[in-house]
Write an enzyme that holds these catalytic residues in place. Structure first.
Site, PDB file in Angstrom:
ATOM      1  N   ASP A  68      -7.769  28.737  -4.441  1.00  0.00           N
ATOM      2  CA  ASP A  68      -6.878  28.248  -5.066  1.00  0.00           C
ATOM      3  C   ASP A  68      -7.048  27.650  -6.239  1.00  0.00           C
ATOM      4  O   ASP A  68      -8.158  27.029  -6.799  1.00  0.00           O
ATOM      5  CB  ASP A  68      -5.947  27.158  -3.931  1.00  0.00           C
ATOM      6  CG  ASP A  68      -4.809  26.799  -4.721  1.00  0.00           C
ATOM      7  OD1 ASP A  68      -3.602  27.156  -3.996  1.00  0.00           O
ATOM      8  OD2 ASP A  68      -4.644  25.885  -5.522  1.00  0.00           O
ATOM      9  N   ASN A 106       1.432  27.156 -15.794  1.00  0.00           N
ATOM     10  CA  ASN A 106       2.660  27.799 -16.112  1.00  0.00           C
ATOM     11  C   ASN A 106       3.420  26.759 -16.782  1.00  0.00           C
ATOM     12  O   ASN A 106       4.144  27.405 -17.720  1.00  0.00           O
ATOM     13  CB  ASN A 106       3.305  27.866 -14.584  1.00  0.00           C
ATOM     14  CG  ASN A 106       2.949  29.128 -13.891  1.00  0.00           C
ATOM     15  OD1 ASN A 106       2.518  30.220 -14.277  1.00  0.00           O
ATOM     16  ND2 ASN A 106       3.062  29.130 -12.517  1.00  0.00           N
ATOM     17  N   ASP A 126       0.684  34.662 -14.992  1.00  0.00           N
ATOM     18  CA  ASP A 126       0.467  35.754 -14.444  1.00  0.00           C
ATOM     19  C   ASP A 126      -0.769  36.375 -15.013  1.00  0.00           C
ATOM     20  O   ASP A 126      -1.605  37.041 -13.928  1.00  0.00           O
ATOM     21  CB  ASP A 126       1.596  36.856 -14.606  1.00  0.00           C
ATOM     22  CG  ASP A 126       2.860  36.470 -14.031  1.00  0.00           C
ATOM     23  OD1 ASP A 126       2.722  35.679 -12.833  1.00  0.00           O
ATOM     24  OD2 ASP A 126       3.787  37.216 -14.123  1.00  0.00           O
ATOM     25  N   GLU A 176      -0.597  31.015  -5.901  1.00  0.00           N
ATOM     26  CA  GLU A 176      -2.089  30.902  -6.675  1.00  0.00           C
ATOM     27  C   GLU A 176      -3.005  30.813  -5.511  1.00  0.00           C
ATOM     28  O   GLU A 176      -4.317  30.513  -5.794  1.00  0.00           O
ATOM     29  CB  GLU A 176      -2.115  29.758  -7.454  1.00  0.00           C
ATOM     30  CG  GLU A 176      -2.139  28.376  -6.846  1.00  0.00           C
ATOM     31  CD  GLU A 176      -0.695  27.611  -6.736  1.00  0.00           C
ATOM     32  OE1 GLU A 176      -0.577  26.787  -6.828  1.00  0.00           O
ATOM     33  OE2 GLU A 176       0.156  28.740  -6.769  1.00  0.00           O
TER      34      GLU A 176
END
Length: 533
Positions: free
Chosen positions: A401, A409, A418, A444
């Protein structure tokens, strides 16, 4: 015409008809099955995309409300000792209105409900009137920060009010200041929502706690109550999810929804099912058009083989009529070649549809892979796990993760987020073998399945992957991107199910997060020691 010639001609026609019908039936069945698979995949992907979209937008609106409440709270504290000073009060209201353009109007009401002042000046005729709306009465009685339900204001507009109480240092209530958002006029909220209008038939709307539409792509519907919509009922109960439904206008929709906790509202993002199916129809027609030439070649091959079939069958019939002849056995032996010809006919039919099957294979891979990273998705993971279990093939699992991905973000934007996801996918593939499986489990979260690997091997791979990410230089990102990893192992006859091993890897990942992130934790050792500690 001799009887034998008539028989041969009828038999050839029968074989041709049977071959053509078989080919068309196979094509139709394959095409229909492909259509159904893709239809279900498109519906599920659209529902999930709308759910994620509604969730993100609800979070953005929640952040907006938090920001404007902080603005009002700051002004209320600033005016607590100067609430009766008209000059300071007017200046502060003007600042609130002009500094961020968060409101259409800003006003102050004293503890008796009298409108002390209002900005902009075009509404100055309202000064001194009594605030009698339900929103005003609620704010005066509750004496806490509030977001009102839509109501018709004295200005004639349908609006909502966001208010903050004004208290003195001695805890004496003086009244409140409030900012309004006109639902039918441009403002910060309408711009926030208006930026998210799709051109493919999709749109979003916001419903208040009384099922009244606060925002809608059709301005005429703002203020309309929609009490019987199941999506609105669900989102106003605080649920987040997706649903296929027929809306109040009789249109079948694919909707995702999420609540806005502070206001009791709900955001719904939806797209007409008809628009989704139009994309699928275009895709299937394109496949059909590209497959037609090969289908024509296959059908012509069937015709040629049908003509060839008639001759050995005629020889079989002639041999059956002359069993007592010396060469009867030789004639029947020649008929044995018929099976070879039948196999050739079957292969010709299959060759004719090979292109279609390749297309279906591409569509199937699309269903099993994640469109952003190209890794396998959960369906692909499930197929691989089922296959390995049937083969009794042991494997190790690395659950990983990205640490603080939300900050990436929030800081760099979702496009750069992304790029980070795709970079991690590339690193996973470079750190694994062809026989291994890299999978994006959602968001993620990723999984790496190492075929035939043991726990220590997997730990070394995980450590190498962790180090690669820590040292990665990703363009336009000026911070280190780290990952936390959990490692577990499954082998046949262990008495542990694959689902349990997946959970062990996930627990190890959670332990890595708890221990400070950017580390590898093995389920068999590290997690147990952490529990003992």
């Amino acid at each position: 015409m001799p009887f034998s010639s008539l028989f041969r001609l009828d038999l050839r026609r029968l074989i041709m008809l049977l071959a053509f019908l078989s080919g068309i039936a196979t094509l139709s069945n394959t095409f229909y099955a492909s259509y159904q698979v893709q239809r279900e995949a498109l519906i599920q992907n659209t529902l999930e995309a709308n759910r994620v979209y509604a969730t993100k937008l609800a979070a953005s609106i929640e952040e907006y409300f938090e920001a404007v409440r902080q603005q009002l709270g700051y002004s209320a504290a600033l005016l607590s000792e100067h609430f009766s000073d008209e000059t300071l009060l007017r200046a502060e209201l003007a600042r609130l209105k002009l500094q961020t353009d968060s409101f259409n109007s800003v006003f102050a009401v004293d503890a008796q409900g009298t409108l002390l002042d209002i900005y902009p000046e075009t509404l100055s005729q309202l000064r001194g009137i009594r605030a009698t709306s339900q929103a005003a009465q609620t704010a005066l009685s509750a004496k806490i920060p509030l977001i009102s339900e839509p109501y018709q204001g004295a200005s004639g507009y349908l609006l909502i009010a966001i208010s903050s109480p004004v208290w003195t240092r001695e805890k004496r209530y003086l009244g409140y200041i409030s900012g309004t958002l006109y639902l039918e006029q441009p403002n910060m909220l309408s711009r926030l929502l208006g930026e998210h209008y799709y051109r493919d038939g999709s749109y979003l709307y916001v419903a208040g706690s009384d099922s009244r539409l606060i925002h809608h792509v059709d301005p005429k519907r703002i203020g309309e109550r929609v009490p019987n919509n199941p999506v609105i009922k669900a989102v106003l109960q605080g649920e987040t999810g997706s649903m296929q439904l027929i809306n109040s206008q009789g249109v079948e929709m694919l909707a995702g929804y999420a609540p806005i906790p502070s206001s009791g509202w709900g955001v719904v993002a939806q797209r007409p099912l008809k628009a989704v199916m139009a994309e699928l129809d275009s895709l299937m027609w394109a496949i059909l058009y590209q497959s037609l030439p090969w289908a024509v070649v296959g059908l012509m091959t069937i015709y040629l083989f049908a003509r060839l079939i008639s001759q050995p069958l005629w020889q079989l019939a002639r041999g059956a009529r002359s069993l007592d002849a010396e060469n009867a056995q030789d004639q029947i032996q020649q008929v044995k070649a018929w099976y070879f010809e039948a196999a050739q006919l079957k292969r010709a039919v299959l060759a004719g549809f090979s292109t279609l099957r390749q297309r279906i294979g591409v569509l199937t891979r699309d269903v099993l892979t994640d469109p952003l990273t190209g890794l396998y998705n959960r369906r692909g993971l499930r197929v691989t796990l089922d296959t390995w279990q049937l083969k009794q093939q042991g494997f190790a699992i690395i659950a990983l993760d990205i640490d603080h991905f939300k900050q990436v973000n929030d800081t760099y934007g979702h496009d750069m987020g992304d790029q980070v996801l795709k970079y991690l996918a590339t690193v996973m593939q470079e750190c694994s073998r062809t026989a291994d499986l890299a999978c994006r489990n959602g968001g993620e979260e990723f999984l790496l399945l190492l075929s035939g690997a043991h726990l220590e091997d997997a730990r070394q791979v995980a450590e190498r992957l962790r180090l690669r990410m820590q040292l990665a230089d990703i363009p336009h990102i000026d911070r280190s991107i780290t990952v936390s990893l959990g490692v577990a192992e499954w082998y046949p006859n262990s008495g542990i199910t694959v689902e349990h091993v997946l959970k062990m890897a996930d627990q190890a990942l959670y332990a890595a997060k708890q221990q400070g992130r950017n580390r590898v934790v093995t389920a068999a050792v590290d997690v147990e020691q952490a529990n003992l500690g």
